[in-house]
Design an enzyme around this catalytic site. Structure first.
Site, PDB file in Angstrom:
ATOM      1  CB  SER A 290      -4.499 -21.728 -72.302  1.00  0.00           C
ATOM      2  OG  SER A 290      -3.900 -20.923 -73.262  1.00  0.00           O
TER       3      SER A 290
ATOM      4  CD  GLU B 281      -8.959 -27.066 -66.998  1.00  0.00           C
ATOM      5  OE1 GLU B 281      -8.411 -28.117 -66.659  1.00  0.00           O
ATOM      6  OE2 GLU B 281      -8.396 -26.225 -67.718  1.00  0.00           O
TER       7      GLU B 281
ATOM      8  CG  ASN C  97      -4.241 -27.572 -71.893  1.00  0.00           C
ATOM      9  OD1 ASN C  97      -4.804 -28.407 -72.608  1.00  0.00           O
ATOM     10  ND2 ASN C  97      -4.387 -26.271 -72.054  1.00  0.00           N
TER      11      ASN C  97
HETATM   12  P1  NAI Z   1      -7.087 -14.523 -80.481  1.00  0.00           P
HETATM   13  O1  NAI Z   1      -5.788 -14.057 -80.964  1.00  0.00           O
HETATM   14  O2  NAI Z   1      -7.995 -15.213 -81.415  1.00  0.00           O
HETATM   15  O3  NAI Z   1      -7.900 -13.292 -79.881  1.00  0.00           O
HETATM   16  C1  NAI Z   1      -7.373 -12.395 -78.988  1.00  0.00           C
HETATM   17  C2  NAI Z   1      -8.094 -11.084 -79.183  1.00  0.00           C
HETATM   18  O4  NAI Z   1      -7.687 -10.203 -78.169  1.00  0.00           O
HETATM   19  C3  NAI Z   1      -7.797 -10.401 -80.508  1.00  0.00           C
HETATM   20  O5  NAI Z   1      -9.013 -10.101 -81.173  1.00  0.00           O
HETATM   21  C4  NAI Z   1      -7.052  -9.140 -80.100  1.00  0.00           C
HETATM   22  O6  NAI Z   1      -7.298  -8.056 -80.977  1.00  0.00           O
HETATM   23  C5  NAI Z   1      -7.618  -8.911 -78.734  1.00  0.00           C
HETATM   24  N1  NAI Z   1      -6.793  -8.062 -77.894  1.00  0.00           N
HETATM   25  C6  NAI Z   1      -5.458  -7.974 -77.819  1.00  0.00           C
HETATM   26  N2  NAI Z   1      -5.105  -7.045 -76.914  1.00  0.00           N
HETATM   27  C7  NAI Z   1      -6.240  -6.536 -76.413  1.00  0.00           C
HETATM   28  C8  NAI Z   1      -6.528  -5.540 -75.452  1.00  0.00           C
HETATM   29  N3  NAI Z   1      -5.554  -4.888 -74.830  1.00  0.00           N
HETATM   30  N4  NAI Z   1      -7.820  -5.277 -75.172  1.00  0.00           N
HETATM   31  C9  NAI Z   1      -8.791  -5.947 -75.803  1.00  0.00           C
HETATM   32  N5  NAI Z   1      -8.580  -6.868 -76.739  1.00  0.00           N
HETATM   33  C10 NAI Z   1      -7.323  -7.166 -77.044  1.00  0.00           C
HETATM   34  O7  NAI Z   1      -6.772 -15.402 -79.209  1.00  0.00           O
HETATM   35  P2  NAI Z   1      -7.642 -16.516 -78.519  1.00  0.00           P
HETATM   36  O8  NAI Z   1      -7.303 -17.817 -79.090  1.00  0.00           O
HETATM   37  O9  NAI Z   1      -9.056 -16.091 -78.489  1.00  0.00           O
HETATM   38  O10 NAI Z   1      -7.061 -16.504 -77.048  1.00  0.00           O
HETATM   39  C11 NAI Z   1      -7.454 -15.573 -76.090  1.00  0.00           C
HETATM   40  C12 NAI Z   1      -7.092 -16.096 -74.731  1.00  0.00           C
HETATM   41  O11 NAI Z   1      -7.745 -17.343 -74.534  1.00  0.00           O
HETATM   42  C13 NAI Z   1      -5.624 -16.372 -74.512  1.00  0.00           C
HETATM   43  O12 NAI Z   1      -5.307 -16.075 -73.203  1.00  0.00           O
HETATM   44  C14 NAI Z   1      -5.493 -17.852 -74.776  1.00  0.00           C
HETATM   45  O13 NAI Z   1      -4.404 -18.432 -74.113  1.00  0.00           O
HETATM   46  C15 NAI Z   1      -6.787 -18.335 -74.189  1.00  0.00           C
HETATM   47  N6  NAI Z   1      -7.265 -19.623 -74.667  1.00  0.00           N
HETATM   48  C16 NAI Z   1      -7.236 -19.959 -75.987  1.00  0.00           C
HETATM   49  C17 NAI Z   1      -7.720 -21.179 -76.405  1.00  0.00           C
HETATM   50  C18 NAI Z   1      -7.753 -21.539 -77.844  1.00  0.00           C
HETATM   51  O14 NAI Z   1      -8.025 -22.701 -78.154  1.00  0.00           O
HETATM   52  N7  NAI Z   1      -7.521 -20.625 -78.757  1.00  0.00           N
HETATM   53  C19 NAI Z   1      -8.253 -22.156 -75.443  1.00  0.00           C
HETATM   54  C20 NAI Z   1      -8.328 -21.672 -74.087  1.00  0.00           C
HETATM   55  C21 NAI Z   1      -7.812 -20.460 -73.742  1.00  0.00           C
END
Ligand code: NAI
Length: 664
Positions: A422, A455, A493
């Protein structure tokens, strides 16, 4: 040009076929009205006719309604009156023929199409998937102005009120049950043959047409209940379309049909001149523009088949993306995360699918869908034949870089790769991939399975082929995409954060949190900006500002005090009962006093968004202003009756004031 209405006489019956050439749907265009007028001239000369049947020449629609483009272009009340006269004049002439007239319906019969059918003596409809009958005008910021608010209630009674206010489109059988349609025939029956038999009965006086005199003595009570229902649905906003529709019904049913039609006309002029109708029609147009993402791909492009997908990260976003892939594409998905994340991820996906199954929103069983998921902690052989990878790991550049390096060792060279980042740039990651032209951004919104928008981000090295393939993927998982270039905050955003920044300025200048939030909810946003910050996570918003090299004092203070948001850390700006937590007030960084009215707050926050939108256009982050409005309507719930921030700026004169020209 060929005539829209063609008359032929068969056994003393005038059979009129209509077809607006060149358009998929018949709508009431100026050409259609002109042809209708000509037809009336022909019919008046046919002295021996016993009855008339109107039937569409299109395979799947009767009449889809008024031409919205024609209404959107209207600028003055006299132009509205001109359009109204086209409808009412046509229907008057029809009545003056003094003959039994039958509308033979198959396919969409909507809005001005149903009003036309209601102006006929009777209606016959053929069942079918595309046969939908109703007056959906309120959904596009208008209401039925061609007699619909007067004729439908007089025909079927009180149920008409809800149908009009909700813009419900009914299948033929339901329309028959309610009495809108007089005769129903099955989907494989011969419509014209059945219509001829029916009009024969009408002419002979043997057709039984239910024409009840409805008792409207409880009209005021029922209308009040309907008004309350509308206000509940709009969260208290008295939008012109449903309110004026209701007024027309309520006042019009107490007088004669002719007088009722005049009341309806006066209100219709008002609704068309309201900015909300223009905003709503814009929302309809930009929705249509993005309804079919495949139409946004380069013409003639043949997309890469997507037979297997992978998702990296099984957290909040990864789970949502997996849900959308399996339920919409029904292809195998490999999900990679650390061991502890795998079972909770699967359990979450199952829970959401169970909920969908309960609501009968799934084609297969939950177990069938779950079998499509393979979880792993390694980049193993499962990745060797994947066609697309969506990365949703922690928002940390170092982690992402490592992920891409490892990933590229196992995936095929032409596998599409997309990051759901993001805040990181696509550029900062692209260099780590082999074949970086197959890499782009796919920025989803949370919760993924409920939010329509995605997006699609074109990095410097992303090929057009990749953008097209990502649009194809968006289509496959039923998302509404917008395409933009790499940019801090992409589109949504990028507009949202300057607005939030302005919000905090207002509260620092002494405007109450409740007032600022309420200004935006009464503007039509689903939540106020401070509540949004609390829900997203106050620390998340703070960090994003920090990334933009902005230190927002109030957010800094609130986060330092350990308040990350009510849901996240139990403490934020609000208490559980929805009121502002008094403990947060001393943490607001006071910056003088500048009290604003609700209107000033709304205008100031819109201005913050619109100025950013202009900057995105100037820098060619997006090529088409409509993409910004799509992003804000389907990404953050910008009110549909306003048509998006850029359109609303045009409609309110803000665009002219700020930039000397309109965006549209
Ligand atoms: P989250 O913290 O809920 O999940 C991230 C996951 O990635 C965790 O389960 C973690 O164990 C895993 N992870 C970490 N390192 C890893 C690796 N090397 N290989 C595989 N898995 C790994 O985070 P979330 O919220 O799902 O965010 C993920 C991405 O999505 C980020 O880039 C964030 O900026 C983006 N994003 C988040 C939004 C939101 O509302 N939470 C909206 C749009 C984008």
């Amino acid at each position: 040009m060929s005539k829209v209405f063609q008359l032929r006489v068969e056994d003393g019956i005038g059979v009129v076929t209509f077809d607006v050439a060149g358009d998929a749907m018949n709508t009431w265009t100026e050409a259609a009205f002109a042809s209708f007028d000509e037809l009336m001239g022909e019919l008046e000369k046919e002295k021996t006719l016993k009855g008339i049947i109107f039937i569409s020449g299109k395979p799947d629609n009767f009449f889809a309604g008024a031409n919205l483009k024609m209404i959107a272009d209207i600028e003055t009340p006299s132009e509205v009156r001109g359009v109204l006269e086209l409808f009412h004049g046509a229907f008057r002439k029809l009545k003056n023929l003094n003959l039994p007239i039958l509308a033979a319906i198959h396919g969409h019969c909507l809005g001005g199409g149903l009003e036309f059918a209601l102006a006929c003596t009777a209606r016959i409809a053929k069942e079918g998937k595309t046969t939908l009958i109703g007056l959906p005008e309120c959904n596009v910021g208008l209401f039925p102005g061609g007699g619909g608010t007067q004729r439908l209630p007089r025909l079927i009674g009180y149920p008409a009120i809800e149908l009009i206010l909700k813009g419900t489109m009914l299948p033929a059988a339901k329309a028959f049950e309610l009495g809108i349609v007089d005769r129903l025939i099955p989907g494989d029956a011969d419509l014209l043959g059945s219509a001829k038999a029916f009009i024969g009965e009408m002419i002979a006086g043997t057709a039984e047409l239910k024409r009840t005199e409805h008792d409207f003595s409880k009209l005021d009570e029922i209308a009040e209940m309907a008004r309350q229902g509308v206000l509940k649905a709009t969260r208290g906003r008295a939008l012109p379309a449903p309110m004026l529709a209701l007024k027309s019904i309520q006042e019009g049913l107490k007088v004669s049909l002719a007088e009722g039609l005049e009341i309806e006309k006066a209100n219709f002029v008002e609704v068309v001149m309201a900015k909300e109708s223009k905003g709503s029609i814009n929302t309809f147009f930009i929705k249509t523009l993005t309804d079919k993402p495949k139409a946004m791909m380069t013409k003639g492009f043949v997309p890469k088949p997507l037979k297997k997908a992978a998702v990296l990260g099984f957290g909040t976003m990864g789970r949502g993306i997996v849900i959308d892939i399996i339920r919409n594409m029904q292809v195998p998905v490999v999900v990679k995360d650390i061991p502890e994340a795998l079972e909770p991820g699967k359990a979450f996906v199952r829970k959401i699918l169970d909920g969908m199954a309960e609501k009968k929103r799934l084609k297969g069983t939950v177990d069938d869908y779950m079998k499509l998921i393979t979880t792993t902690t390694e980049y193993g052989t499962e990745f060797k034949d994947v066609d697309i990878v969506v990365e949703a790991v922690f928002e940390d550049l170092k982690i992402k870089q490592q992920v891409y390096q490892e990933l590229c060792r196992v995936i095929p060279g032409d596998c599409l790769v997309a990051s759901n980042t993001s805040s990181l740039s696509i550029k900062s990651m692209a260099g780590l991939l082999t074949n970086p032209e197959r890499f782009g951004g796919l920025h989803f919104f949370s919760p993924v399975w409920l939010m329509q928008l995605v997006e699609v981000i074109r990095g410097d090295q992303t090929s057009q082929e990749t953008v097209d393939n990502l649009l194809n993927f968006a289509a496959a998982i039923k998302k509404r995409p917008i395409v933009c270039r790499d940019n801090a905050g992409f589109v949504v955003n990028a507009l949202l954060f300057p607005m939030l920044l302005e919000t905090f300025k207002y509260i620092e200048e002494g405007n109450a949190i409740e007032k600022v939030d309420q200004a935006m909810t009464s503007f039509g946003m689903p939540v106020g900006p401070i509540r949004l910050t609390d829900e997203v996570g106050i620390d998340v918003v703070y960090k994003i500002f920090k990334g933009m090299e902005i230190r927002q004092e109030t957010l800094y203070g609130v986060v330092e005090a350990g308040r990350m948001g009510l849901k996240k850390s139990g403490k934020g700006f609000f208490l559980k009962d929805g009121s502002v937590d008094p403990e947060v007030l001393p943490l607001i960084a006071k910056k003088g006093v500048k009290e604003l009215t609700m209107e000033q707050i709304q205008e100031g926050l819109l201005e913050a968004m619109v100025k950013t939108g202009k900057d995105l256009l100037d820098r060619k982050i997006v090529e088409d202003v409509r993409m910004i409005d799509v992003g804000m309507v389907w990404g953050v719930g910008f009110p549909t009756d306003k048509g998006g921030p850029m359109k609303w700026a045009d409609l309110t004169g803000m665009s002219q004031r700020l930039f000397g020209k309109n965006f549209y």
